[in-house]
Design an enzyme around this catalytic site. Structure first.
Site, PDB file in Angstrom:
ATOM      1  N   PHE A 126       0.950  -1.586  -0.158  1.00  0.00           N
ATOM      2  CA  PHE A 126       0.223   0.241  -0.111  1.00  0.00           C
ATOM      3  C   PHE A 126       0.784   1.470   0.151  1.00  0.00           C
ATOM      4  O   PHE A 126       0.456   2.032  -0.681  1.00  0.00           O
ATOM      5  CB  PHE A 126      -1.447   0.399   1.378  1.00  0.00           C
ATOM      6  N   GLU A 185      26.334 -24.012 -11.173  1.00  0.00           N
ATOM      7  CA  GLU A 185      25.696 -22.656 -11.453  1.00  0.00           C
ATOM      8  C   GLU A 185      24.035 -23.619 -11.763  1.00  0.00           C
ATOM      9  O   GLU A 185      24.104 -24.632 -12.252  1.00  0.00           O
ATOM     10  CB  GLU A 185      25.429 -21.402 -12.050  1.00  0.00           C
ATOM     11  N   LYS A 218      21.232 -24.833 -13.712  1.00  0.00           N
ATOM     12  CA  LYS A 218      20.609 -24.198 -14.625  1.00  0.00           C
ATOM     13  C   LYS A 218      19.091 -23.491 -15.326  1.00  0.00           C
ATOM     14  O   LYS A 218      18.766 -25.149 -15.504  1.00  0.00           O
ATOM     15  CB  LYS A 218      20.699 -25.107 -16.563  1.00  0.00           C
ATOM     16  N   ASP A 235      15.605 -22.805 -16.358  1.00  0.00           N
ATOM     17  CA  ASP A 235      14.690 -23.149 -18.666  1.00  0.00           C
ATOM     18  C   ASP A 235      13.734 -21.978 -18.298  1.00  0.00           C
ATOM     19  O   ASP A 235      12.369 -22.265 -17.792  1.00  0.00           O
ATOM     20  CB  ASP A 235      14.143 -24.455 -17.915  1.00  0.00           C
ATOM     21  N   TYR A 261      23.733 -14.361 -15.210  1.00  0.00           N
ATOM     22  CA  TYR A 261      24.716 -15.258 -14.425  1.00  0.00           C
ATOM     23  C   TYR A 261      26.175 -15.134 -15.561  1.00  0.00           C
ATOM     24  O   TYR A 261      26.753 -15.743 -15.077  1.00  0.00           O
ATOM     25  CB  TYR A 261      24.576 -16.808 -15.257  1.00  0.00           C
ATOM     26  N   LYS A 295      23.387 -31.922 -17.882  1.00  0.00           N
ATOM     27  CA  LYS A 295      21.952 -32.122 -17.533  1.00  0.00           C
ATOM     28  C   LYS A 295      21.759 -33.539 -16.932  1.00  0.00           C
ATOM     29  O   LYS A 295      21.753 -34.276 -16.797  1.00  0.00           O
ATOM     30  CB  LYS A 295      21.254 -32.233 -19.049  1.00  0.00           C
ATOM     31  N   CYS A 347      10.888 -42.459 -52.555  1.00  0.00           N
ATOM     32  CA  CYS A 347      10.631 -40.699 -51.749  1.00  0.00           C
ATOM     33  C   CYS A 347       9.076 -40.892 -51.798  1.00  0.00           C
ATOM     34  O   CYS A 347       8.395 -41.133 -53.082  1.00  0.00           O
ATOM     35  CB  CYS A 347      10.949 -39.634 -53.133  1.00  0.00           C
ATOM     36  N   CYS A 372       8.190 -37.378 -54.068  1.00  0.00           N
ATOM     37  CA  CYS A 372       8.348 -37.492 -55.763  1.00  0.00           C
ATOM     38  C   CYS A 372       8.216 -39.037 -56.115  1.00  0.00           C
ATOM     39  O   CYS A 372       7.955 -39.006 -57.565  1.00  0.00           O
ATOM     40  CB  CYS A 372       9.560 -36.743 -55.939  1.00  0.00           C
ATOM     41  N   CYS A 427      17.097 -39.402 -51.442  1.00  0.00           N
ATOM     42  CA  CYS A 427      16.122 -39.094 -52.601  1.00  0.00           C
ATOM     43  C   CYS A 427      17.120 -38.382 -53.358  1.00  0.00           C
ATOM     44  O   CYS A 427      16.982 -37.233 -53.092  1.00  0.00           O
ATOM     45  CB  CYS A 427      14.923 -38.284 -52.237  1.00  0.00           C
ATOM     46  N   CYS A 446      12.017 -32.092 -56.441  1.00  0.00           N
ATOM     47  CA  CYS A 446      11.239 -32.920 -55.120  1.00  0.00           C
ATOM     48  C   CYS A 446      11.092 -32.495 -54.445  1.00  0.00           C
ATOM     49  O   CYS A 446      11.882 -30.991 -54.105  1.00  0.00           O
ATOM     50  CB  CYS A 446      12.676 -34.411 -54.003  1.00  0.00           C
TER      51      CYS A 446
END
Length: 672
Positions: free
Chosen positions: A33, A111, A113, A115, A222, A309, A403, A406, A421, A427
């Site tokens: 406030f 550090e 990571k 996302d 970072y 990861k 393919c 084509c 192909c 194609c």
């Protein structure tokens, strides 16, 4: 009047401090406030006295600026990707490489990571002047108006900050705020957002910054980037940034060994679920900034950093059908069409199977229940089959022989995992794919022209290859689906502007197989023009640094095609850059041709980056380690003792930066 100005300044400083305490330190020292009362007082004063306007006033955070088109801005310092690791063995291999290249003990900063959406903030004289998305790493979108609404981004710094620098970080959406946004959407009968990361990223591109201001985004910083920053280690830079007013996570620690790094990883692999944000791993950086400087970069990533990861999430679902995609090179990729399943915050309907060998190795069949993982790759992949759920009527997958587009018979050369192909010029997906590659951001970066529009142009018979783009008129493109007059103008102007794109990017854009960005730069620097490159023999090509047999064969094959030569000649007629410009050639020599040079130590008159560019501009190759093939070492202050000893034992000359610059200036051959 002076008293009013001083009151405004005092109010701004007070509100900035309260904002910092609340959003950065999470330690409010005033009620919401009382904060709002002071903010309204400041707004009233600023409206009454526009002569004291300040773009970085706390009142500017409410947004209201509308951005129709986000300007593309080149990063002063490139935003690199990170190499990924998934095991202790990966980290130990990385550490071995580091210790071969730098002297002394190596410490690491660990550090978390986060996302989110990568961002680069530029500050001058303590004020935020620009916020740019990562983009392709070389350039991104200017989203300053939107980022200014994020309360944890300081508009004015405090303390002993450098006069100019960039700081990198992630724009994230905390779980609590994300869940509240979704509750409101569901209550209003709207679809909920899928995950915090994509919602944060999408928020940065909203046209009305007032809408961005309503979203509880945060910015976690970072990495400092620039020159003369007054810090010597990564850990110190985090502490400094925190002191200047940035929201820098407190979880970072220093580690002296890979074992200590793994302790940090193991702790947070479990504890991360207690955090208010999404995390997907740990970033490990060599702590000493001089060591970072010595280690340098590969074409895509810093050698001094590694992302570990966390184990990827796995789910199982039913594989309904295997379909096949044709890429711009003709490569066939099998795609698993799945029963939709939630994985890592997104709904997955398709997954990669890579090639025929993978299908055979895992015995993947339509109707199988398969295990799907989303690890370091953007596209989910199938990692196995639940054989306990396989139907007794199941039949092995027979890979296609023709393919899917084509119907040309596919080919597969010995030692190649993929089928191709060979219908290069007939194609449709190959034709569309090559043009889409040509216009892409890292290539010709044609503003106003996207992949969908390319497909429409090809299907309408308006273009058959990328040289046809330069004959398009506004009248040609106006009838296309969703093409307004302004869009048509932007498209035609974007095509015209692309003739100024430098030769190395044109060489990448024309789509020679195996010639990526880095190889294109090397070939452009070596041959100077497309004509010299076309005339080069395979043996000559193989002599170019890092150009192997496969690339040399591909280049010769590309220029052996009469159609490709015809397209190149048409590009020439339209003014596309097919040689290095005179301006770029100025100052380039062959003084260091054939020489391998190591740069080591700290330099006084020129930065390490400028030194490396000088070496390359004069025909030399910058090497990261000393060996018998090293021609000489440019040695600065604080050169590592073991490097110096190795150079002396091998009889490799050491010269200082002044001697080096003098020889370059006087065009003196270093063999003299």
């Amino acid at each position: 009047m002076k008293d009013i100005k001083q009151h405004i300044v005092n109010l701004r400083n007070e509100l900035r401090e309260h904002n910092y305490n609340y959003y950065v330190l999470d330690n409010p020292t005033i009620s919401d406030f009382d904060f709002d009362i002071k903010l309204k007082e400041l707004q009233a004063l600023e409206e009454a006295h526009p002569e004291f306007y300040d773009a970085n006033s706390p009142t500017q955070r409410v947004g209201g600026e509308v951005t129709k088109n986000f300007e593309t801005v080149k990063h002063e310092y490139r935003m690199y990707s990170l190499d990924n690791s998934y095991s202790k063995e990966d980290l130990l291999d990385w550490e071995k490489r580091i210790k071969k290249l730098v002297d002394g003990d190596v410490q690491y900063t660990c550090e978390l990571k986060y996302d989110g959406a990568s961002i680069s903030l530029t500050y001058e004289n303590g004020q935020l002047v620009r916020a740019v998305t990562r983009g392709d790493g070389f350039q991104g979108d200017d989203v300053t108006a939107n980022v200014k609404t994020i309360k944890s981004v300081p508009l004015q710094l405090k303390g002993d900050y450098p006069s100019k620098f960039d700081i990198r970080g992630e724009i994230v959406l905390p779980f609590e705020g994300f869940n509240k946004m979704n509750e409101d959407r569901v209550a209003n009968g709207e679809e909920p957002y899928r995950n915090p990361r994509n919602t944060a990223s999408g928020s940065l591109k909203l046209q009305d910054s007032a809408e961005v201001a309503k979203r509880p985004l945060e910015c976690l910083l970072y990495n400092l980037t620039g020159v003369n920053l007054g810090v010597s280690t990564q850990f110190e830079s985090l502490e400094k940034a925190r002191f200047w007013g940035f929201k820098v996570p407190n979880e970072a620690v220093l580690a002296s060994s890979v074992d200590e790094v793994l302790e940090f990883i193991n702790l947070w692999d479990t504890k991360r679920h207690e955090l208010p944000y999404e995390t997907d791993g740990v970033v490990i950086k060599v702590n000493n900034l001089q060591h970072q400087d010595e280690l340098g970069y590969t074409a895509k990533a810093p050698r001094w950093a590694m992302a570990y990861k966390f184990k990827a999430e796995q789910v199982s679902t039913v594989l309904n059908k295997i379909t096949y995609q044709v890429g711009r090179t003709g490569a066939i990729t099998p795609v698993a069409n799945l029963e939709p399943v939630e994985l890592a915050g997104t709904t997955v309907k398709r997954a990669s199977i890579h090639n025929a060998d993978q299908i055979e190795k895992l015995d993947i069949r339509e109707g199988d229940t398969v295990f799907v993982e989303k690890g370091g790759e953007i596209i989910p992949k199938i990692i196995g089959v639940d054989f306990t759920k396989r139907s007794t009527n199941s039949k092995p997958t027979t890979y296609i022989s023709h393919c899917p587009e084509c119907h040309t018979k596919l080919v597969r050369t010995e030692g190649d995992a993929k089928h191709y192909c060979p219908n290069y010029n007939g194609c449709a997906p190959q034709i569309i794919g090559r043009i889409q590659h040509y216009i892409s951001r890292k290539a010709m970066d044609i503003d106003g022209l996207g992949g969908e529009t390319v497909a429409l142009l090809v299907k309408a018979g308006l273009i058959k290859n990328y040289s046809d783009l330069y004959e398009l008129t506004k009248e040609d493109v106006i009838p296309l689906e969703r093409m307004a007059e302004k869009s048509a103008d932007n498209l035609i102007n974007g095509i015209k502007a692309s003739v100024a794109i430098p030769f190395e990017r044109v060489l990448y854009a024309i789509g020679i197989r195996y010639v990526g960005e880095t190889v294109a730069k090397k070939l452009a620097k070596h041959y100077k023009s497309i004509d010299n490159l076309m005339d080069a023999s395979q043996e000559d090509l193989e002599q170019v640094d890092e150009i192997g047999i496969k690339i040399a064969e591909s280049v010769k094959q590309f220029f052996a095609s009469e159609e490709n030569i015809s397209i190149i000649n048409r590009l020439r007629q339209f003014g596309v850059q097919l040689q290095i410009s005179e301006e770029e050639l100025k100052g380039q020599t062959d003084v260091l041709k054939g020489q391998s040079i190591v740069v080591s130590g700290v330099f006084e008159h020129i930065t390490r980056t400028e030194l490396k560019k000088l070496i390359e501009d004069n025909g030399g190759k910058v090497s990261s380690s000393i060996s018998s093939k090293t021609s000489f070492v440019v040695a600065g202050d604080k050169m590592g003792p073991s490097k110096k000893e190795k150079a002396e034992n091998l009889g490799i000359p050491l010269i200082n930066e002044i001697e080096f610059l003098q020889k370059i200036k006087n065009n003196i051959n270093f063999n003299d």
